[in-house]
Design an enzyme around this catalytic site. Sequence first.
Site, PDB file in Angstrom:
ATOM      1  CG  ASP A 129      -2.069   0.825   1.066  1.00  0.00           C
ATOM      2  OD1 ASP A 129      -2.301   1.532  -0.159  1.00  0.00           O
ATOM      3  OD2 ASP A 129      -2.782   0.957   2.104  1.00  0.00           O
ATOM      4  CD1 TRP A 163       7.699   6.457  -2.656  1.00  0.00           C
ATOM      5  CD2 TRP A 163       7.146   6.947  -4.663  1.00  0.00           C
ATOM      6  NE1 TRP A 163       8.767   6.293  -3.124  1.00  0.00           N
ATOM      7  CE2 TRP A 163       8.504   6.784  -4.608  1.00  0.00           C
ATOM      8  CE3 TRP A 163       6.443   7.304  -5.928  1.00  0.00           C
ATOM      9  CZ2 TRP A 163       9.558   7.029  -5.564  1.00  0.00           C
ATOM     10  CZ3 TRP A 163       7.656   7.318  -6.944  1.00  0.00           C
ATOM     11  CH2 TRP A 163       8.662   7.100  -6.842  1.00  0.00           C
ATOM     12  NE  ARG A 191      -3.967   6.691  -7.599  1.00  0.00           N
ATOM     13  CZ  ARG A 191      -4.049   6.210  -6.308  1.00  0.00           C
ATOM     14  NH1 ARG A 191      -3.737   7.156  -5.444  1.00  0.00           N
ATOM     15  NH2 ARG A 191      -4.011   5.002  -5.757  1.00  0.00           N
ATOM     16  CG  HIS A 208       0.221   1.845  -9.396  1.00  0.00           C
ATOM     17  ND1 HIS A 208      -0.023   1.597  -7.819  1.00  0.00           N
ATOM     18  CD2 HIS A 208      -0.939   2.477  -9.717  1.00  0.00           C
ATOM     19  CE1 HIS A 208      -1.172   1.994  -7.556  1.00  0.00           C
ATOM     20  NE2 HIS A 208      -1.926   2.393  -8.632  1.00  0.00           N
ATOM     21  CB  THR A 260     -12.788  -8.305  -6.296  1.00  0.00           C
ATOM     22  OG1 THR A 260     -12.572  -8.271  -4.673  1.00  0.00           O
ATOM     23  CG2 THR A 260     -12.387  -9.822  -6.560  1.00  0.00           C
ATOM     24  CD  GLU A 261     -13.119  -5.467  -2.681  1.00  0.00           C
ATOM     25  OE1 GLU A 261     -11.825  -5.769  -2.856  1.00  0.00           O
ATOM     26  OE2 GLU A 261     -13.950  -6.276  -2.646  1.00  0.00           O
ATOM     27  CG  LEU A 278      10.066 -16.503  -3.962  1.00  0.00           C
ATOM     28  CD1 LEU A 278       9.685 -16.390  -2.572  1.00  0.00           C
ATOM     29  CD2 LEU A 278      10.589 -15.171  -4.426  1.00  0.00           C
TER      30      LEU A 278
HETATM   31  C1  FPP Z   1      -1.767  -0.017  -3.304  1.00  0.00           C
HETATM   32  O1  FPP Z   1      -1.491   1.430  -3.284  1.00  0.00           O
HETATM   33  C2  FPP Z   1      -1.220  -0.646  -4.606  1.00  0.00           C
HETATM   34  C3  FPP Z   1      -2.177  -1.010  -5.635  1.00  0.00           C
HETATM   35  C4  FPP Z   1      -3.273  -1.275  -5.580  1.00  0.00           C
HETATM   36  C5  FPP Z   1      -1.396  -1.840  -6.802  1.00  0.00           C
HETATM   37  C6  FPP Z   1      -0.194  -2.208  -6.741  1.00  0.00           C
HETATM   38  C7  FPP Z   1       0.613  -3.088  -7.829  1.00  0.00           C
HETATM   39  C8  FPP Z   1       1.708  -3.077  -7.993  1.00  0.00           C
HETATM   40  C9  FPP Z   1       2.579  -2.452  -7.400  1.00  0.00           C
HETATM   41  C10 FPP Z   1       1.981  -3.372  -9.526  1.00  0.00           C
HETATM   42  C11 FPP Z   1       2.875  -4.413  -9.480  1.00  0.00           C
HETATM   43  C12 FPP Z   1       2.437  -5.641  -9.457  1.00  0.00           C
HETATM   44  C13 FPP Z   1       2.905  -7.038 -10.373  1.00  0.00           C
HETATM   45  C14 FPP Z   1       2.166  -8.222 -10.116  1.00  0.00           C
HETATM   46  C15 FPP Z   1       3.464  -6.449 -11.544  1.00  0.00           C
HETATM   47  P1  FPP Z   1      -2.624   2.483  -3.474  1.00  0.00           P
HETATM   48  O2  FPP Z   1      -2.700   2.791  -4.926  1.00  0.00           O
HETATM   49  O3  FPP Z   1      -3.808   2.188  -2.957  1.00  0.00           O
HETATM   50  O4  FPP Z   1      -1.889   3.709  -2.857  1.00  0.00           O
HETATM   51  P2  FPP Z   1      -2.631   5.138  -2.150  1.00  0.00           P
HETATM   52  O5  FPP Z   1      -3.313   4.261  -0.903  1.00  0.00           O
HETATM   53  O6  FPP Z   1      -1.339   5.770  -1.420  1.00  0.00           O
HETATM   54  O7  FPP Z   1      -3.274   5.825  -2.795  1.00  0.00           O
END
Ligand code: FPP
Length: 249
Positions: free
Chosen positions: A21, A26, A34, A38, A67-68, A132
């Site tokens: 999260d 970040w 955003r 990611h 799913t959300e 792993l």
């Molecule tokens: C939560 O942060 C993060 C996500 C919902 C996406 C996580 C996905 C990745 C890091 C992509 C990589 C994965 C693979 C398998 C390639 P947020 O967006 O909710 O952050 P915030 O709460 O600060 O808005």
Amino acid sequence: MDELTGLIPEKKPNHIAIIMDGNGRWAKNRGLPRLSGHRAGTENLRRTIRAFVEFGIPYLTIYAFSTENWERPSDEVEGLMHILEEVLDSELAELHQEGVRLKHIGRLERLEKGLREKVQQSVELTENNKRLTLCIAWNYGGRDEINCAIKQIIKDGVSPDDVTDKLVSSYLFTAGIPDPDLIIRTSGEMRISNFLIWQSSYAEWYVTPTLWPDFDREELLKALISYSNRDRRYGKISVCGEDVEKNAQ
Ligand code: FPP
């Protein structure tokens, strides 16, 4: 004690699940979109996998798309799907060579055909790897997983008397994967967010304010040290507790 890390090997978790999260925050802190968060989170995943191999932790589950998360703006959803596709295209060969077994948990049906097939092929290619196991929770929700399991149990005509914890576990997306010992959530949020709700019944939790893209090897080490100091009782009393009781008698 392990000289390199200061860890007690027998108190090392076998399976860590991570709620990655804080990517959005970040990015926001840096005035970036955003998706840049990611992408930074994806880079960090690469470093995290390396650290897991170094520390000899054999199971890692990551909550990457829930799913959300379909309810997020369409450009973010599309961007995340694109990131997964890119990662599979660019990293699969190396992951395979490094002995990483990829597993997918969640439902693939809703994904675009090309991506769905890439995920399936990646899972098949790496299925015999041993170093792993990386479970990618993608279009995953704990309630959805339990709903799917219940439907299949009913379809299979399982007798109510045969429904046990073991049987239910065998119907989940995570069948064959040990329950997580430790769940790490970055960015300070203290919620389960529909993640591994069955499997986490006796997992230890570690929440850090660090945002996922900044959660580095040192942070992982802190989580491991915290875990190694926990007294996991599984609802029973600890050896120390027994001693206290005996002494009191
Ligand atoms: C939560 O942060 C993060 C996500 C919902 C996406 C996580 C996905 C990745 C890091 C992509 C990589 C994965 C693979 C398998 C390639 P947020 O967006 O909710 O952050 P915030 O709460 O600060 O808005």
